[in-house]
Write an enzyme that holds these catalytic residues in place. Structure first.
Site, PDB file in Angstrom:
ATOM      1  N   GLY A   1      -2.618   8.234  -4.390  1.00  0.00           N
ATOM      2  CA  GLY A   1      -1.944   9.431  -4.887  1.00  0.00           C
ATOM      3  C   GLY A   1      -0.711   9.804  -4.079  1.00  0.00           C
ATOM      4  N   ASP A   2       0.047  10.699  -4.629  1.00  0.00           N
ATOM      5  CA  ASP A   2       1.188  11.350  -3.953  1.00  0.00           C
ATOM      6  C   ASP A   2       1.420  12.618  -4.780  1.00  0.00           C
ATOM      7  OD1 ASP A   2       3.388  10.674  -1.744  1.00  0.00           O
ATOM      8  OD2 ASP A   2       4.468  11.577  -3.402  1.00  0.00           O
TER       9      ASP A   2
ATOM     10  N   THR B   1      -4.435  13.631   5.080  1.00  0.00           N
ATOM     11  CA  THR B   1      -3.013  13.761   5.418  1.00  0.00           C
ATOM     12  C   THR B   1      -2.762  15.071   6.156  1.00  0.00           C
ATOM     13  OG1 THR B   1      -2.553  12.532   3.409  1.00  0.00           O
ATOM     14  CG2 THR B   1      -0.675  13.560   4.506  1.00  0.00           C
TER      15      THR B   1
ATOM     16  N   ASN C   1      -2.084  19.174  -1.998  1.00  0.00           N
ATOM     17  CA  ASN C   1      -3.109  18.488  -1.221  1.00  0.00           C
ATOM     18  C   ASN C   1      -2.815  18.521   0.284  1.00  0.00           C
ATOM     19  OD1 ASN C   1      -3.714  15.504   0.050  1.00  0.00           O
ATOM     20  ND2 ASN C   1      -5.462  16.384  -1.015  1.00  0.00           N
TER      21      ASN C   1
ATOM     22  N   SER D   1      -6.890   5.839   3.640  1.00  0.00           N
ATOM     23  CA  SER D   1      -6.957   4.928   2.494  1.00  0.00           C
ATOM     24  C   SER D   1      -7.385   3.534   2.956  1.00  0.00           C
ATOM     25  CB  SER D   1      -5.591   4.816   1.807  1.00  0.00           C
ATOM     26  OG  SER D   1      -5.360   5.924   0.952  1.00  0.00           O
TER      27      SER D   1
ATOM     28  N   LYS E   1       5.401   1.660  -3.085  1.00  0.00           N
ATOM     29  CA  LYS E   1       5.331   3.021  -3.656  1.00  0.00           C
ATOM     30  C   LYS E   1       5.605   2.916  -5.138  1.00  0.00           C
ATOM     31  CE  LYS E   1       4.716   7.289  -2.229  1.00  0.00           C
ATOM     32  NZ  LYS E   1       4.012   7.784  -1.039  1.00  0.00           N
TER      33      LYS E   1
ATOM     34  N   LYS F   1       0.859  -1.193   0.000  1.00  0.00           N
ATOM     35  CA  LYS F   1       0.000   0.000   0.000  1.00  0.00           C
ATOM     36  C   LYS F   1       0.881   1.223   0.000  1.00  0.00           C
ATOM     37  CE  LYS F   1      -3.903   2.158   0.217  1.00  0.00           C
ATOM     38  NZ  LYS F   1      -3.454   2.893  -1.005  1.00  0.00           N
TER      39      LYS F   1
HETATM   40  P1  NDP Z   1       0.851  17.822  -4.456  1.00  0.00           P
HETATM   41  O1  NDP Z   1       1.323  17.426  -5.793  1.00  0.00           O
HETATM   42  O2  NDP Z   1      -0.589  18.034  -4.212  1.00  0.00           O
HETATM   43  O3  NDP Z   1       1.608  19.125  -3.952  1.00  0.00           O
HETATM   44  C1  NDP Z   1       2.988  19.160  -3.864  1.00  0.00           C
HETATM   45  C2  NDP Z   1       3.405  20.539  -3.371  1.00  0.00           C
HETATM   46  O4  NDP Z   1       4.800  20.506  -3.051  1.00  0.00           O
HETATM   47  C3  NDP Z   1       3.241  21.628  -4.419  1.00  0.00           C
HETATM   48  O5  NDP Z   1       2.998  22.842  -3.781  1.00  0.00           O
HETATM   49  C4  NDP Z   1       4.600  21.619  -5.100  1.00  0.00           C
HETATM   50  O6  NDP Z   1       4.929  22.842  -5.742  1.00  0.00           O
HETATM   51  C5  NDP Z   1       5.510  21.376  -3.929  1.00  0.00           C
HETATM   52  N1  NDP Z   1       6.728  20.700  -4.410  1.00  0.00           N
HETATM   53  C6  NDP Z   1       6.802  19.481  -4.999  1.00  0.00           C
HETATM   54  N2  NDP Z   1       8.059  19.186  -5.356  1.00  0.00           N
HETATM   55  C7  NDP Z   1       8.792  20.251  -4.977  1.00  0.00           C
HETATM   56  C8  NDP Z   1      10.154  20.551  -5.053  1.00  0.00           C
HETATM   57  N3  NDP Z   1      11.033  19.680  -5.615  1.00  0.00           N
HETATM   58  N4  NDP Z   1      10.571  21.725  -4.539  1.00  0.00           N
HETATM   59  C9  NDP Z   1       9.692  22.593  -3.961  1.00  0.00           C
HETATM   60  N5  NDP Z   1       8.370  22.356  -3.865  1.00  0.00           N
HETATM   61  C10 NDP Z   1       7.927  21.208  -4.361  1.00  0.00           C
HETATM   62  O7  NDP Z   1       1.423  16.660  -3.464  1.00  0.00           O
HETATM   63  P2  NDP Z   1       0.943  16.282  -2.006  1.00  0.00           P
HETATM   64  O8  NDP Z   1       0.481  17.483  -1.278  1.00  0.00           O
HETATM   65  O9  NDP Z   1       0.065  15.109  -2.106  1.00  0.00           O
HETATM   66  O10 NDP Z   1       2.315  15.752  -1.360  1.00  0.00           O
HETATM   67  C11 NDP Z   1       3.198  16.612  -0.636  1.00  0.00           C
HETATM   68  C12 NDP Z   1       4.095  15.776   0.253  1.00  0.00           C
HETATM   69  O11 NDP Z   1       3.306  15.006   1.172  1.00  0.00           O
HETATM   70  C13 NDP Z   1       4.971  14.743  -0.469  1.00  0.00           C
HETATM   71  O12 NDP Z   1       6.194  14.633   0.230  1.00  0.00           O
HETATM   72  C14 NDP Z   1       4.195  13.459  -0.317  1.00  0.00           C
HETATM   73  O13 NDP Z   1       5.030  12.321  -0.413  1.00  0.00           O
HETATM   74  C15 NDP Z   1       3.644  13.624   1.082  1.00  0.00           C
HETATM   75  N6  NDP Z   1       2.478  12.829   1.435  1.00  0.00           N
HETATM   76  C16 NDP Z   1       1.344  12.875   0.678  1.00  0.00           C
HETATM   77  C17 NDP Z   1       0.246  12.143   1.064  1.00  0.00           C
HETATM   78  C18 NDP Z   1      -1.045  12.223   0.315  1.00  0.00           C
HETATM   79  O14 NDP Z   1      -2.009  11.610   0.773  1.00  0.00           O
HETATM   80  N7  NDP Z   1      -1.148  12.949  -0.772  1.00  0.00           N
HETATM   81  C19 NDP Z   1       0.282  11.259   2.229  1.00  0.00           C
HETATM   82  C20 NDP Z   1       1.492  11.349   3.001  1.00  0.00           C
HETATM   83  C21 NDP Z   1       2.549  12.102   2.586  1.00  0.00           C
HETATM   84  P3  NDP Z   1       4.843  22.942  -7.340  1.00  0.00           P
HETATM   85  O15 NDP Z   1       3.393  22.909  -7.662  1.00  0.00           O
HETATM   86  O16 NDP Z   1       5.530  24.219  -7.674  1.00  0.00           O
HETATM   87  O17 NDP Z   1       5.588  21.731  -7.868  1.00  0.00           O
HETATM   88  O1  2IT Z   2       3.014   8.888   1.473  1.00  0.00           O
HETATM   89  C1  2IT Z   2       1.871   8.451   1.657  1.00  0.00           C
HETATM   90  O2  2IT Z   2       1.534   7.916   2.726  1.00  0.00           O
HETATM   91  C2  2IT Z   2       0.896   8.602   0.582  1.00  0.00           C
HETATM   92  N1  2IT Z   2       1.201   9.186  -0.440  1.00  0.00           N
HETATM   93  C3  2IT Z   2      -0.493   8.027   0.721  1.00  0.00           C
HETATM   94  C4  2IT Z   2      -0.503   6.563   0.395  1.00  0.00           C
HETATM   95  C5  2IT Z   2      -1.853   5.909   0.333  1.00  0.00           C
HETATM   96  O3  2IT Z   2      -1.863   4.728  -0.027  1.00  0.00           O
HETATM   97  O4  2IT Z   2      -2.879   6.520   0.649  1.00  0.00           O
END
Ligand code: NDP
Ligand code: 2IT
Length: 446
Positions: A165-166, A210, A241, A378, A126, A90
């Protein structure tokens, strides 16, 4: 690091050359595990660490697609099925040009322990692609997702591997991926993906989970010092997100979130970020933060480039990406009066930054604990799919809160048990590891 573990760690690094983020994630976990191996020699005898660091399966595939002008592009797709001791693999899919095997493996490795901490029956995996969604039309995104799933479908399933998603993968992408999976397999297998739309098998609260969960975790940390979010001045990185719903929850608890960022710069809004406006710009229009500054007026400043960590706050929530907060940024935050930090992103703080926070006595919630609310919800989505049911927002949010408080308390109790009260890094690493290690030993040498 314990010398027995260091030897294993060195072998892992040598066997996986060039995968720097994976090396970092492995080293950080191993640094916590010495005391566990003193108490549990069976983990060493069973070569648990050696097995844990070798993914059960790694899939790399070609993803060809055509853009709107008919030009052909070829990207690389990945799915690392890391560990299934506790349940089906997952973890999310990340679409970002920086994606390569080392990033997918660091994320998959972290996911094993994170998922164990949730208490839900999910293993760790992943995936993703070096595809860059920025500037692509809906039709291009759809063709890419369809091509990606045309290979991925044979490796996943509700009892095998359940992506979500991520970065760069949200509700739109999950929709296209699910549609193609259904078309190829001729099965309405809701539990094969999570993060689905509300009318076709998704779970309420998954979009918020998250960010909400990260703030709930941070609130629990603050409570241990008789504090709360109420009245805190919060700095957030990212505006995707996780960031959006971390901002929403922090403000609902009485904080003022004064800054957030994207990869081009950051905004400072002293009155507190306007969440409906931010959602409109990021989720609906898929526009940049410059647009937020333009519409909100002169009270908001936009800083191109630079670091959002230059903005002072009492709580920091890094919600963008790995290694976005280094030792210098950490020192600056500490000297500006930081009280607590919880990682919404995966491994946003470098190892130097973590040391700075810990030495300064700042409350530090590591990602594998603090951002586990997304994957936990999830698992709640999978539970609803399996029972062909859908729960109310209130019920699902109550479950999320209960899970996050449980993770906080388990990390705190484990840290205490191992003689390091308040060390959530140690608590999360040991708590997650022991659960997986016990299951691996019970299941024999596989
Ligand atoms: P999104 O794609 O929705 O948003 C990502 C954000 O981070 C954007 O604002 C983006 O800016 C910025 N960003 C991405 N890459 C870079 C970079 N190299 N340098 C600077 N800014 C950056 O992703 P999420 O919000 O889903 O994910 C954000 C983080 O949270 C990640 O680390 C992810 O692994 C983690 N995460 C996500 C979960 C989920 O359920 N979605 C669960 C647990 C952890 P820009 O638009 O300019 O690229
Ligand atoms: O980093 C994370 O935990 C996620 N991107 C969410 C993974 C999931 O299966 O909901």
């Amino acid at each position: 690091m314990d010398s027995r573990l260091e030897a294993v760690r060195d072998t892992v690094l040598a066997r996986n050359p060039g995968e720097l983020e994976f090396h970092q994630a492995v080293t950080e976990v191993f640094e916590s595990l010495g005391p566990v191996h003193d108490r549990h020699p069976e983990f060493l005898e069973g070569a648990v660490l050696e097995r844990l660091c070798e993914p059960e399966r790694q899939i790399i595939f070609r993803v060809p697609w055509t853009d709107d002008s008919g030009r052909v592009h070829v990207n690389r797709g990945f799915r690392v099925e890391f560990n299934s001791a506790l349940g089906p693999y997952k973890g999310g899919l990340r679409f970002h040009p920086s994606v390569y095997l080392g990033i997918v493996k660091f994320l998959g490795f972290e996911q094993i322990f994170k998922n164990a901490l949730t208490g839900m029956p999910i293993g760790g995996g992943k995936g993703g692609s070096d595809f860059d969604p920025r500037g692509r039309s809906d039709a291009e995104i759809m063709r890419f997702c369809q091509s990606f799933m045309t290979e991925l479908y044979r490796h996943i399933g509700e009892y095998t591997d359940v992506p979500a998603g991520d970065i760069g993968v949200g509700g739109r992408e999950i929709g296209y991926l699910f549609g193609q999976y259904k078309r190829i397999t001729n099965r309405y297998e809701s539990g094969v993906l999570t993060g689905k739309g509300m009318s076709w098998g998704g779970s309420l609260v998954r979009p918020e989970a998250t960010g909400f969960g990260t703030v709930i975790f941070a609130e629990e940390m603050l409570k241990t010092r008789g504090q709360s979010f109420d009245g805190q001045r919060v700095v957030v990185s990212g505006s995707g997100n996780v960031a959006i719903y971390a901002i929403a929850k922090a403000q609902a608890l009485g904080a003022t979130v004064v800054a957030c960022s994207d990869s081009a710069g950051y905004i400072v809004d002293e009155a507190g970020i306007d969440v409906p406006l931010l959602r409109q710009i990021k989720e609906v229009e898929r526009a940049r933060l410059t647009e937020y500054a333009a519409r909100r007026g002169s009270s908001v400043s936009y800083v191109a480039g630079g670091s959002v960590w230059d903005v002072n706050g009492t709580v920091a929530l890094p919600c963008a990406t790995q290694n976005e907060l280094d030792g210098d940024a950490a020192a600056k935050l500490v000297s500006n009066g930081l009280v607590a930090i919880a990682e919404g992103a995966n491994m946003p703080s470098t190892r130097e930054a973590v040391s700075v926070f810990q030495e300064a006595g700042v409350l530090f919630g590591p990602g594998k604990a603090a951002n586990a609310g997304g994957v936990a919800t999830s698992a709640l989505e999978m539970q609803q799919n399996a029972s062909r049911d859908s729960w109310s927002f209130e019920h699902t949010e109550a479950r999320l809160t209960e899970i996050m408080v449980g993770i906080h308390d388990r990390c705190a109790a484990t840290a205490e048990e191992y003689g390091a009260p308040g060390n959530y890094v140690l608590g999360a690493n040991i708590g997650g590891f022991v659960k997986v290690a016990d299951a691996m030993l019970a299941q024999g040498l596989i």
